[in-house]
Design a protein around this motif. Structure first.
Motif, PDB file in Angstrom:
ATOM      1  N   THR A  43      44.800  41.711  39.253  1.00 34.23           N
ATOM      2  CA  THR A  43      44.879  43.037  40.088  1.00 34.23           C
ATOM      3  C   THR A  43      46.380  43.714  39.788  1.00 34.23           C
ATOM      4  OG1 THR A  43      46.428  42.043  41.533  1.00 34.23           O
ATOM      5  CG2 THR A  43      43.604  42.577  42.331  1.00 34.23           C
ATOM      6  N   MET A  44      47.205  43.422  38.783  1.00 33.08           N
ATOM      7  CA  MET A  44      48.303  44.487  38.608  1.00 33.08           C
ATOM      8  C   MET A  44      48.834  45.325  37.661  1.00 33.08           C
ATOM      9  SD  MET A  44      50.972  41.658  39.782  1.00 33.08           S
ATOM     10  CE  MET A  44      51.812  41.001  41.482  1.00 33.08           C
TER      11      MET A  44
ATOM     12  N   PRO B 110      43.451  49.240  39.630  1.00 31.10           N
ATOM     13  CA  PRO B 110      43.844  47.927  40.699  1.00 31.10           C
ATOM     14  C   PRO B 110      43.058  47.546  40.924  1.00 31.10           C
ATOM     15  CG  PRO B 110      44.760  49.901  41.545  1.00 31.10           C
ATOM     16  CD  PRO B 110      43.675  50.894  40.385  1.00 31.10           C
ATOM     17  N   GLY B 111      42.647  46.218  39.795  1.00 32.30           N
ATOM     18  CA  GLY B 111      41.816  45.015  40.005  1.00 32.30           C
ATOM     19  C   GLY B 111      40.427  45.199  39.167  1.00 32.30           C
ATOM     20  N   PHE B 112      40.162  46.006  38.374  1.00 33.13           N
ATOM     21  CA  PHE B 112      39.989  45.616  36.876  1.00 33.13           C
ATOM     22  C   PHE B 112      38.514  46.133  37.548  1.00 33.13           C
ATOM     23  CE2 PHE B 112      43.095  43.168  35.657  1.00 33.13           C
ATOM     24  CZ  PHE B 112      44.495  43.779  35.370  1.00 33.13           C
ATOM     25  N   VAL B 113      37.605  45.415  36.608  1.00 31.88           N
ATOM     26  CA  VAL B 113      36.490  45.818  37.134  1.00 31.88           C
ATOM     27  C   VAL B 113      36.308  44.716  38.159  1.00 31.88           C
ATOM     28  CG1 VAL B 113      33.537  45.284  37.115  1.00 31.88           C
ATOM     29  CG2 VAL B 113      35.059  46.540  35.716  1.00 31.88           C
TER      30      VAL B 113
ATOM     31  N   SER C 289      35.222  41.181  43.053  1.00 29.75           N
ATOM     32  CA  SER C 289      35.149  39.482  43.934  1.00 29.75           C
ATOM     33  C   SER C 289      35.939  39.747  45.163  1.00 29.75           C
ATOM     34  CB  SER C 289      35.775  39.185  42.858  1.00 29.75           C
ATOM     35  OG  SER C 289      36.149  37.501  43.471  1.00 29.75           O
ATOM     36  N   ALA C 290      37.405  40.341  45.100  1.00 29.08           N
ATOM     37  CA  ALA C 290      38.744  40.755  46.511  1.00 29.08           C
ATOM     38  C   ALA C 290      37.350  41.636  47.490  1.00 29.08           C
ATOM     39  CB  ALA C 290      39.834  41.262  46.581  1.00 29.08           C
ATOM     40  N   LEU C 291      37.062  41.920  48.045  1.00 28.50           N
ATOM     41  CA  LEU C 291      36.238  42.472  48.505  1.00 28.50           C
ATOM     42  C   LEU C 291      35.023  41.840  48.853  1.00 28.50           C
ATOM     43  CD1 LEU C 291      35.964  45.480  49.718  1.00 28.50           C
ATOM     44  CD2 LEU C 291      34.993  45.856  48.465  1.00 28.50           C
ATOM     45  N   VAL C 292      34.407  41.203  48.344  1.00 30.03           N
ATOM     46  CA  VAL C 292      33.423  40.589  49.262  1.00 30.03           C
ATOM     47  C   VAL C 292      33.820  39.236  49.153  1.00 30.03           C
ATOM     48  CG1 VAL C 292      31.275  38.278  48.234  1.00 30.03           C
ATOM     49  CG2 VAL C 292      31.120  41.203  47.161  1.00 30.03           C
TER      50      VAL C 292
ATOM     51  N   LEU D 235      44.228  40.888  47.496  1.00 32.28           N
ATOM     52  CA  LEU D 235      44.042  41.327  48.282  1.00 32.28           C
ATOM     53  C   LEU D 235      45.697  42.125  49.082  1.00 32.28           C
ATOM     54  CD1 LEU D 235      42.039  39.700  50.665  1.00 32.28           C
ATOM     55  CD2 LEU D 235      41.303  42.052  49.000  1.00 32.28           C
ATOM     56  N   ASN D 236      46.661  42.038  49.330  1.00 35.65           N
ATOM     57  CA  ASN D 236      47.494  42.526  49.292  1.00 35.65           C
ATOM     58  C   ASN D 236      48.092  43.502  48.787  1.00 35.65           C
ATOM     59  OD1 ASN D 236      48.490  41.289  52.000  1.00 35.65           O
ATOM     60  ND2 ASN D 236      49.650  40.041  51.015  1.00 35.65           N
ATOM     61  N   TYR D 237      47.892  43.589  46.755  1.00 40.09           N
ATOM     62  CA  TYR D 237      48.045  44.653  46.225  1.00 40.09           C
ATOM     63  C   TYR D 237      46.835  45.364  46.630  1.00 40.09           C
ATOM     64  CZ  TYR D 237      48.396  46.279  41.279  1.00 40.09           C
ATOM     65  OH  TYR D 237      49.675  47.494  40.782  1.00 40.09           O
ATOM     66  N   LEU D 238      45.827  45.305  46.669  1.00 39.13           N
ATOM     67  CA  LEU D 238      45.027  45.818  46.197  1.00 39.13           C
ATOM     68  C   LEU D 238      45.084  46.834  47.733  1.00 39.13           C
ATOM     69  CD1 LEU D 238      41.930  44.280  44.933  1.00 39.13           C
ATOM     70  CD2 LEU D 238      43.484  45.566  43.821  1.00 39.13           C
ATOM     71  N   HIS D 239      45.713  46.452  48.669  1.00 39.36           N
ATOM     72  CA  HIS D 239      45.430  47.238  49.502  1.00 39.36           C
ATOM     73  C   HIS D 239      46.641  48.195  50.124  1.00 39.36           C
ATOM     74  CE1 HIS D 239      46.593  46.848  54.390  1.00 39.36           C
ATOM     75  NE2 HIS D 239      46.004  48.511  54.295  1.00 39.36           N
ATOM     76  N   ALA D 240      47.482  47.636  49.147  1.00 40.85           N
ATOM     77  CA  ALA D 240      48.664  48.589  48.828  1.00 40.85           C
ATOM     78  C   ALA D 240      48.379  49.995  48.234  1.00 40.85           C
ATOM     79  CB  ALA D 240      49.726  47.904  48.096  1.00 40.85           C
ATOM     80  N   LYS D 241      47.482  49.660  47.218  1.00 41.15           N
ATOM     81  CA  LYS D 241      46.987  50.523  46.178  1.00 41.15           C
ATOM     82  C   LYS D 241      45.834  51.459  46.318  1.00 41.15           C
ATOM     83  CE  LYS D 241      50.580  49.881  43.123  1.00 41.15           C
ATOM     84  NZ  LYS D 241      51.502  50.514  43.542  1.00 41.15           N
ATOM     85  N   LEU D 242      44.731  50.309  47.406  1.00 46.17           N
ATOM     86  CA  LEU D 242      43.193  51.617  46.872  1.00 46.17           C
ATOM     87  C   LEU D 242      43.479  51.590  48.939  1.00 46.17           C
ATOM     88  CD1 LEU D 242      41.218  49.455  44.890  1.00 46.17           C
ATOM     89  CD2 LEU D 242      42.619  51.603  43.945  1.00 46.17           C
ATOM     90  N   GLY D 243      43.741  51.345  49.815  1.00 46.19           N
ATOM     91  CA  GLY D 243      43.612  51.490  51.451  1.00 46.19           C
ATOM     92  C   GLY D 243      43.264  50.719  51.731  1.00 46.19           C
TER      93      GLY D 243
END
Ligand code: NAD
Length: 289
Positions: free
Chosen positions: A120-121, A185-188, A193-196, A244-252
């Protein structure tokens, strides 16, 4: 020319990357700070060779040659000295990646390329720890590495075209298909996958159905090869939570980790690698750390 590859981190991903590297004809050194992790990696890689032989996926000659290409080392400062490409596969924690990239920069020759297997980073941020941003890129492999066909290659802001093409060729020699994309963040793949996977935990928390029912609905109704709980048990619940913690911080908000996932991680239900995740596993089904 790239002939010597160093893989840093011999966990679930590192050992798989080392295996496909050796099969691809590269000389591969696997580095881990924990001796026990190196021992596990050796055992797991041997098991992949054995299965490959039994199923006719590799010849005895190929296996023999690849085995001779594999080395194990606990000291990165020694392994890095002869590296043409270093692929980092340590845990998804920025501070650990920073420490590893600073060491890579100190000990690797100037011609050496750096890749991170982050899910993700930002490869741009990780590249800043190594001080050779033109030669740094993300090579995102998938689990299990010896079976999954894709490497998602992600350019950082200053990654050169030459670096992107060199590592793409390495992935092809490892028997992989590639996509080469720009950083976000999270690429494609991890973004979807994290969302699902997170939504499935919310469903479980809401009492919508059992894990078996939710997995079955997704597999048979949406034609996914694995259910979200089967997949997260393979990926590791701790790894998924870090993502998820990383994507939450970056994408909301939409990536806020489900409280139930956090609870599972607190309870030590980390997935197949420790015998219990969303599901419980028999000893022979455990994929050791
Ligand atoms: P893991 O926890 O299974 O393995 C990490 C290994 O790194 C461990 O063996 C640990 O001992 C070692 N390590 C820790 N600090 C180190 C250091 N300073 N030097 C050398 N070794 C060190 O983790 P993993 O699941 O293999 O994930 C590794 C990376 O790959 C993460 O960035 C993760 O996000 C990414 N990734 C994971 C998956 C997956 O399905 N697990 C898929 C794609 C990408």
């Amino acid at each position: 020319m790239i002939s010597n590859i160093v893989v840093v981190g011999s966990g679930v991903m590192g050992r798989g990357i080392a295996y496909v590297g050796a099969i691809g004809g590269y000389s591969v050194t696997i580095v881990d700070i924990h001796e026990a992790a190196l021992e596990n990696a050796k055992r797991e890689i041997d098991a992949i060779f054995e299965k490959g032989l039994v199923r006719g996926k590799i010849s005895a000659e190929q296996a023999e040659q690849a085995r001779r290409h594999l080395n194990y080392e606990s000291d990165l400062s020694i392994a890095a000295k002869n590296a043409d490409l270093i692929i980092e596969a340590v845990p998804e924690k920025l501070a650990i990646k920073q420490q590893v990239f600073e060491m890579m920069e100190e000990y690797a020759p100037t011609h050496c390329y750096f890749a991170t297997n982050t899910s993700t980073m930002s490869p741009t941020e990780i590249a800043s720890f190594g001080k050779r941003p033109d030669k740094t890129i993300a090579m995102h492999f998938f689990n299990p590495v010896h079976k999954m066909p894709l490497v998602e290659i992600v350019r950082g802001l200053e990654t050169s075209e030459e670096t992107a093409e060199k590592v793409r060729q390495v992935a092809v020699e490892m028997g992989k298909e590639t996509v080469v994309i720009h950083e976000f963040p999270g690429f494609v793949t991890s973004r979807i996958s994290a969302l699902v996977g997170n939504e499935a935990f919310y469903m479980l928390q809401e009492g919508l159905g059992t894990p078996e029912e939710i997995d079955k609905a997704i597999k048979l109704g949406l034609n996914y090869p694995m259910g979200p709980f089967e997949l997260v048990d393979l990926v590791g619940l701790d790894t998924r939570l870090n993502n998820l913690n990383y994507l939450h911080a970056k994408l909301g908000e939409k990536y806020r980790p489900a409280p139930l996932l956090e609870q599972y991680v607190k309870a030590g239900r980390l997935g197949r690698k420790c015998g219990k995740g969303v599901y419980d596993y028999l000893a022979e089904e455990v994929v050791p750390k």
